[in-house]
Enzyme design. Structure first.
Site, PDB file in Angstrom:
ATOM      1  N   HIS A 194      17.955 -88.225  14.614  1.00 37.07           N
ATOM      2  CA  HIS A 194      17.424 -86.919  14.262  1.00 37.07           C
ATOM      3  C   HIS A 194      16.781 -86.169  15.418  1.00 37.07           C
ATOM      4  O   HIS A 194      16.539 -84.977  15.300  1.00 37.07           O
ATOM      5  CB  HIS A 194      16.389 -87.049  13.131  1.00 37.07           C
ATOM      6  CG  HIS A 194      17.016 -87.169  11.789  1.00 37.07           C
ATOM      7  ND1 HIS A 194      17.481 -86.079  11.078  1.00 37.07           N
ATOM      8  CD2 HIS A 194      17.278 -88.247  11.018  1.00 37.07           C
ATOM      9  CE1 HIS A 194      17.982 -86.482   9.921  1.00 37.07           C
ATOM     10  NE2 HIS A 194      17.889 -87.787   9.874  1.00 37.07           N
ATOM     11  N   LYS A 253       6.131 -74.639  10.348  1.00 42.39           N
ATOM     12  CA  LYS A 253       6.681 -75.889  10.878  1.00 42.39           C
ATOM     13  C   LYS A 253       5.529 -76.830  11.184  1.00 42.39           C
ATOM     14  O   LYS A 253       4.376 -76.407  11.249  1.00 42.39           O
ATOM     15  CB  LYS A 253       7.443 -75.647  12.191  1.00 42.39           C
ATOM     16  CG  LYS A 253       8.726 -74.835  12.062  1.00 42.39           C
ATOM     17  CD  LYS A 253       9.335 -74.607  13.429  1.00 42.39           C
ATOM     18  CE  LYS A 253      10.651 -73.870  13.332  1.00 42.39           C
ATOM     19  NZ  LYS A 253      11.718 -74.686  12.749  1.00 42.39           N
ATOM     20  N   ARG A 254       5.867 -78.104  11.376  1.00 38.94           N
ATOM     21  CA  ARG A 254       4.886 -79.032  11.920  1.00 38.94           C
ATOM     22  C   ARG A 254       4.331 -78.460  13.222  1.00 38.94           C
ATOM     23  O   ARG A 254       5.084 -77.932  14.043  1.00 38.94           O
ATOM     24  CB  ARG A 254       5.578 -80.376  12.166  1.00 38.94           C
ATOM     25  CG  ARG A 254       4.752 -81.423  12.859  1.00 38.94           C
ATOM     26  CD  ARG A 254       5.463 -82.766  12.778  1.00 38.94           C
ATOM     27  NE  ARG A 254       6.836 -82.704  13.242  1.00 38.94           N
ATOM     28  CZ  ARG A 254       7.235 -83.015  14.476  1.00 38.94           C
ATOM     29  NH1 ARG A 254       6.342 -83.393  15.378  1.00 38.94           N
ATOM     30  NH2 ARG A 254       8.508 -82.957  14.821  1.00 38.94           N
ATOM     31  N   LYS A 261       7.426 -77.029  19.363  1.00 37.87           N
ATOM     32  CA  LYS A 261       7.770 -76.007  18.363  1.00 37.87           C
ATOM     33  C   LYS A 261       7.296 -74.618  18.815  1.00 37.87           C
ATOM     34  O   LYS A 261       7.714 -73.607  18.271  1.00 37.87           O
ATOM     35  CB  LYS A 261       7.125 -76.343  17.021  1.00 37.87           C
ATOM     36  CG  LYS A 261       7.528 -77.688  16.416  1.00 37.87           C
ATOM     37  CD  LYS A 261       8.892 -77.641  15.801  1.00 37.87           C
ATOM     38  CE  LYS A 261       9.181 -78.930  15.022  1.00 37.87           C
ATOM     39  NZ  LYS A 261      10.536 -78.935  14.449  1.00 37.87           N
ATOM     40  N   THR A 284      16.026 -77.601   9.457  1.00 43.71           N
ATOM     41  CA  THR A 284      16.594 -77.180   8.169  1.00 43.71           C
ATOM     42  C   THR A 284      15.881 -75.949   7.630  1.00 43.71           C
ATOM     43  O   THR A 284      16.439 -75.227   6.807  1.00 43.71           O
ATOM     44  CB  THR A 284      16.503 -78.307   7.123  1.00 43.71           C
ATOM     45  OG1 THR A 284      15.143 -78.760   7.009  1.00 43.71           O
ATOM     46  CG2 THR A 284      17.401 -79.470   7.495  1.00 43.71           C
ATOM     47  N   LYS A 335      17.174 -72.478   5.365  1.00 38.09           N
ATOM     48  CA  LYS A 335      16.576 -71.953   4.128  1.00 38.09           C
ATOM     49  C   LYS A 335      16.233 -70.478   4.274  1.00 38.09           C
ATOM     50  O   LYS A 335      16.468 -69.682   3.353  1.00 38.09           O
ATOM     51  CB  LYS A 335      15.319 -72.758   3.783  1.00 38.09           C
ATOM     52  CG  LYS A 335      15.594 -74.203   3.454  1.00 38.09           C
ATOM     53  CD  LYS A 335      14.326 -75.032   3.500  1.00 38.09           C
ATOM     54  CE  LYS A 335      14.656 -76.514   3.491  1.00 38.09           C
ATOM     55  NZ  LYS A 335      13.504 -77.349   3.816  1.00 38.09           N
TER      56      LYS A 335
END
Length: 1035
Positions: A494, A754-755, A760, A877, A881
């Site tokens: 992942h 997001k985390r 990020k 993901t 969405k």
């Protein structure tokens, strides 16, 4: 041995009968138009399975072949069922029917319907002995289940009507359900989407995970930033789960390995716990198929409790064994000269969970009422002895935290593999044949967390079932003529982040799992031999490099047999020919001189000298590389986006790919369109159904492409905008409820959820907002309105409790929001809101109302500095969405962004930032001190340091963006480099948003282009290419 939880021949249910025409219409009498109250009355309890069939036969509605499949409950029978559960399976006082009680009774009513299909599904799978996939994941981020379940059962309208009769609104009841705290981020959300797709597409499959009591943590936002508390989501019970007390397995830690008769190994002694199954039904959409998510919880056997010691008054000794899996009553040291006395189990559990989040040291002492005055808190308590299923991802900076994480992973693997093997054995009956085990079982490891299922499967097959090493290895991995059907375990990679490519201390693993280390060493030896067979021993430099990169055991000497083979290489064919030719030389040749003899001897010695291969460095730790074990022990390896899979093949596991190219595949992630648009965005779903002509798009998302030809249609655009605004009004109300901030629904809703992590790049986003705010402050009111589109910038996500820099970013965002949101000069032109405790339910609220979504991860990559640099985001993901709900993305060419941009069109995606091939040069430029930051970036940093956002010292945060090298310095994630491109791209966003016709067309085309990113497509590919399973439709 565990017994079958579902009967293969018959089943009986004893819940209230759903019936269109009940023979006793006054069974549950409801006063029309009023909220009912309870009174004691006589009830008639029926069996659905028997009575409903009889009712239908009496009314001429059923043939001999028909069954309960023809029955669909109406609102009256549903209301009766809800009321029945409120009386007969109560968790609340009987004299009120408030929202918490209404939710519990409603969920239990839905579960009744699920159980019928659930039992039928597995009775049929047992009967036909079908090949089944088993998905092992440390995370499942399910979200609320009620609306999803009744939506899949096509009972939303009936339940809404039934609850109205009972005095409640369905949405209000649904909000009473807590999110299941079984996951954290994309890994868990993906796993949950996969389960939904597996059930909807009728694939025979199960999910396996752990039943975390407290999940990750519940996040609060205070003036100090993020604070964490234990998330007690099971406090009111979980109506969806069914405990299977007859399905439990022993799990062992520590101990030693002894050799029994005929060399059979036996793992003895140590610490034993019991894993108990909790099953959760997963219904498919418009299908009877209902698959299972089996979650393991841990306990110790009653015999571990020393009753004689307890009766003798030695309570500490009596409880000592229970500490391994259960909770003690204790005191906790909070630091120097501070001790907290915990008087009940719940206080202790919550405190211990908090300590695990923070990786804190906890000291414990067993207490009795007479011991309080002389309490000894000096003895450190071993965190690894806490209940294994307390929390997800305990802090692992300490040895105790690492031990607990490894225990969690092994518990999942051991209990699941024992269960899978027991099911295979039971289904096989008297025709048990282990050689065809891979023809009936496919095990998918979701990332490296379940890696131990590889040695665990081999351990069970060899030590318990009596197979040979060759048989067990062939069942697990053996590569035979490219035939995937001959193997069992597959691996999904992942991410390329170092923390995801786990490495465990060999010393820790030898203590905790001694038998598994023996097996891992055998697998490593198999791998080393395969590498030598592939590359030979002639080029020892090449061989050494391959072994260094590919071995499972890192910084560990080669197996003795292999080392000897390398030290004494066989004579090559060329040398053999030369030797033969020399023997044939005429005896008449001149005798060599003494000097020639000496030179020849030196040459021979040089040839025989073999450089050392893999000499361990005593200064470095000995490690087990779990990702390498996954690749070596698995029969398939897949990435989760096209760009990520190329990185996996060309960089992460390039040496493996060169040796086993057939193992490697791509399976681009997807999300379930049921939860992520059909149920969470009903307004937009109705529009899509209208313009595509049917609801087929919910299970066949390729139908979404139809929207492309209507993208310029004014009627569609008008309906589209109206639906989006209704969703934005809901979001605005939600934000006010959760944060107190009032936002304008006519502003652009710009979202990054997001985390919280440096890669990020939430920091890039908030720095851009600071720049925007500073420019606004320098302008007049009229200039501001002309230059900027109104925006509400929404953040959400959790920073790991011990990740200091991420928590600084959360604090920074909230400080900026507190300043901007109270600035009367700015007003509604800019708002900054951090939504606390982001989870699936929050996402289901925010995503339908979002208009711009930020997916701006850095392309810089720590792990591959020695190779070409690549993206950090494997797939993502959430971007799928957002696109599915008509939200336009701004982002870099990372993860699935690449494929999304291809499908929605380059003009409908806001792209910025450096590309992957540029990263190595940019990093070199920085290290050499040649990087010149943009003046606008320097301006923003100075503005932050000026104290405009409060007294907090942001020097550490700003300092991480400066310098040329060093830990926590040098702007590793390229915030400064990408900042100019980012703010210029944001100007293009403003320009596009002002043209609402253009913006709406872009939104429609994003939804149309999201067709590819359904988890249904992903699961079809897994089933076809990796698991080799087929859909099974219930008769």
């Amino acid at each position: 041995m565990a017994s079958l939880p579902f009967s293969a021949t018959s089943f009986h249910s004893t819940f209230i009968c759903f019936n269109y025409k009940a023979r006793n219409p006054n069974l549950f009498f409801l006063k029309k138009g009023s909220r009912f109250t309870f009174s004691r009355r006589k009830f008639i309890i029926k069996s659905v399975a028997s009575d409903q069939r009889q009712d239908l036969k009496e009314e001429g509605q059923i043939t001999e072949e028909a069954s309960l499949d023809t029955f669909v409950p109406d609102s009256a029978s549903i209301a009766s069922s809800i009321k029945y559960h409120s009386e007969f399976t109560p968790s609340f006082a009987p004299d009120h029917f408030e929202l918490p009680k209404a939710f519990k009774a409603t969920a239990e009513s839905v579960r009744d319907s699920l159980i019928i299909n659930w039992n039928a599904t597995y009775a049929y799978y047992e009967k036909i002995n079908v090949k089944q996939a088993y998905y092992l994941s440390m995370e499942y981020l399910q979200g609320r289940a009620l609306l999803n379940a009744i939506g899949n059962l096509e009972l939303t309208g009936a339940y809404a009507e039934a609850l109205t009769k009972l005095g409640h609104n369905l949405e209000d009841v649904a909000r009473e359900e807590p999110d299941a705290a079984l996951g954290n981020g994309g890994l868990g959300r993906l796993a949950s989407c996969f389960l939904d797709s597996l059930a909807t597409l009728n694939y025979p499959a199960w999910g396996y995970g752990l039943r975390y009591k407290y999940g990750l943590f519940k996040q609060y936002i205070t003036k100090d930033g993020q604070e964490e508390v234990a998330e007690n989501w099971l406090e009111m019970g979980n109506p969806w789960e069914i405990v299977r007390n007859d399905v439990s397995y022993p799990v062992k830690f520590y101990g030693e390995v002894i050799s029994g008769p005929e060399g059979i190994k036996e793992w003895v002694g140590g610490e034993d716990i019991t894993a108990v199954a909790y099953d959760v039904p997963i219904p498919g959409y418009k299908t009877k198929t209902t698959i299972n998510l089996r979650l393991w919880s841990t306990k110790v056997a009653p015999e571990k409790f020393d009753l004689s010691a307890f009766n003798a008054g030695d309570h500490a000794k009596a409880y000592s064994a229970m500490k391994n899996a259960e909770k003690p009553r204790s005191s906790c040291s909070l630091g120097r000269n501070r001790t907290m006395i915990l008087c009940d189990d719940r206080d202790l559990e919550l405190w211990l969970a908090y300590c695990l989040y923070r990786n804190s040291v906890v000291t414990l002492s067993m207490l009795t009422s007479t011991e309080l005055s002389s309490l000894d808190t000096s003895k450190p308590f071993n965190l690894s002895h806490l209940k294994i299923c307390y929390i997800l991802y305990p802090g692992d900076e300490s040895l105790e935290g690492k031990t607990l994480r490894l225990k969690q992973q092994y518990t999942l693997c051991s209990a699941s593999l024992q269960d899978i093997i027991a099911r295979y054995k039971r289904r096989s009956g008297e025709f048990l044949n282990w050689e065809i085990f891979p023809e009936k079982v496919a095990v998918q490891m979701n990332d490296t967390h379940p890696t131990l299922c590889i040695p665990e499967l081999i351990r069970i097959l060899i030590d318990v079932k009596g197979l040979s090493w060759e048989q067990a290895w062939n069942i697990t991995q053996s590569y035979i003529n490219g035939d995937l059907s001959t193997r069992t375990v597959a691996y999904t990679n992942h991410t390329v982040l170092p923390e995801a490519l786990e490495k465990w201390s060999l010393e820790l693993m030898e203590k905790l799992l001694p038998r598994h280390v023996e097996i891992i060493k055998m697998i490593d030896e198999e791998l080393v031999q395969t590498i030598i067979d592939e590359y030979g021993t002639e080029d020892l430099d090449l061989l050494q490099e391959k072994l260094k990169q590919m071995r499972i055991l890192d910084n560990i000497e080669l197996p003795e047999s292999v080392a000897e083979m390398i030290a004494k290489p066989e004579k090559s064919s060329v040398e053999a020919i030369e030797s033969t030719e020399e023997d044939d030389v005429s005896d008449e040749e001149t005798e060599p001189t003494a000097e020639e003899d000496e030179l020849e001897e030196e040459e021979i010695e040089e040839k025989n000298e073999v450089p050392p291969i893999i000499e361990p460095d005593p200064k470095l730790p000995k490690l087990v590389r779990m990702a390498n074990l996954c690749v070596a022990g698995g029969y398939a390896v897949n990435g989760v986006a096209e760009i990520h899979s190329e990185i996996v093949k060309n960089e992460v596991f390039n040496d493996f790919y060169e040796m086993w190219p057939e193992k490697f595949q791509n399976k681009t992630n997807g999300v379930t369109p049921r939860r992520w648009i059909r149920f969470c965005n009903p307004d937009l779903s109705k529009i899509i159904t209208k313009w595509t002509g049917s609801e087929d798009w919910v299970v066949n998302t390729e139908k979404l492409v139809t929207l492309r030809k209507f993208a310029d249609n004014e009627d569609l655009q008008s309906e589209w905008r109206e639906a989006k605004r209704r969703n934005k009004v809901k979001v605005a109300s939600f934000l006010r409820e959760k944060t107190g901030y009032i936002v304008n629904p006519d502003a652009m809703f710009d979202v990054q959820v997001k985390r919280i992590h440096e890669y990020k790049r939430q920091l890039l986003n908030i720095m851009g907002i600071v720049y925007r705010y500073k420019k606004m402050k320098e302008m007049s009111h009229e200039e501001r309105k002309a230059s900027f589109a109104p925006r509400v910038c929404i953040f959400g996500g959790k920073a790991f409790a011990t990740y200091v820099q991420a928590k600084r970013i959360v604090k920074f965002i909230t400080d900026v929001g507190a300043t901007v949101n109270h600035d009367p000069e700015i007003g509604d032109l800019l708002k900054v809101v951090f939504v606390p405790d982001y989870n699936v339910s929050v996402a289901e609220m925010l995503i339908p109302g979002s208009e711009l979504s930020q997916h701006i991860s850095s392309l810089a990559n720590t792990l591959f500095q020695l190779f070409s640099t690549a993206g950090m985001e494997a797939s993502g993901t959430s971007n799928m969405k957002f696109a599915m709900n008509g939200c336009i993305l701004i982002g870099t060419l990372d993860g699935a962004n690449v494929e999304i941009r291809q499908e929605v069109g380059e003009d409908n995606f806001f792209l910025f930032g450096a590309e992957a091939h540029e990263i190595a040069g940019l990093r070199k430029e920085r290290a050499e001190g040649k990087f010149v930051p943009d003046p606008r970036f320097e301006e923003v940093k100075s503005y932050v340091r000026s104290g405009v956002f409060g007294p907090y010292n942001y020097e550490e945060l700003m300092g991480s963006l400066e310098g040329n090298e060093g830990y926590g310095r040098a702007d590793y994630f390229l915030v400064g480099k990408d900042f100019p491109s980012y703010i210029e791209c944001q100007d293009k966003v403003d320009e596009a948003y002002r043209d609402q016709k253009r913006w709406t067309k872009m939104s429609i085309l994003n939804t149309a282009g999201s067709y590819k990113f359904s988890s249904d497509r992903t699961i079809h590919e897994y089933a076809r290419d990796i698991w080799r399973i087929d859909p099974v439709v219930l008769p």
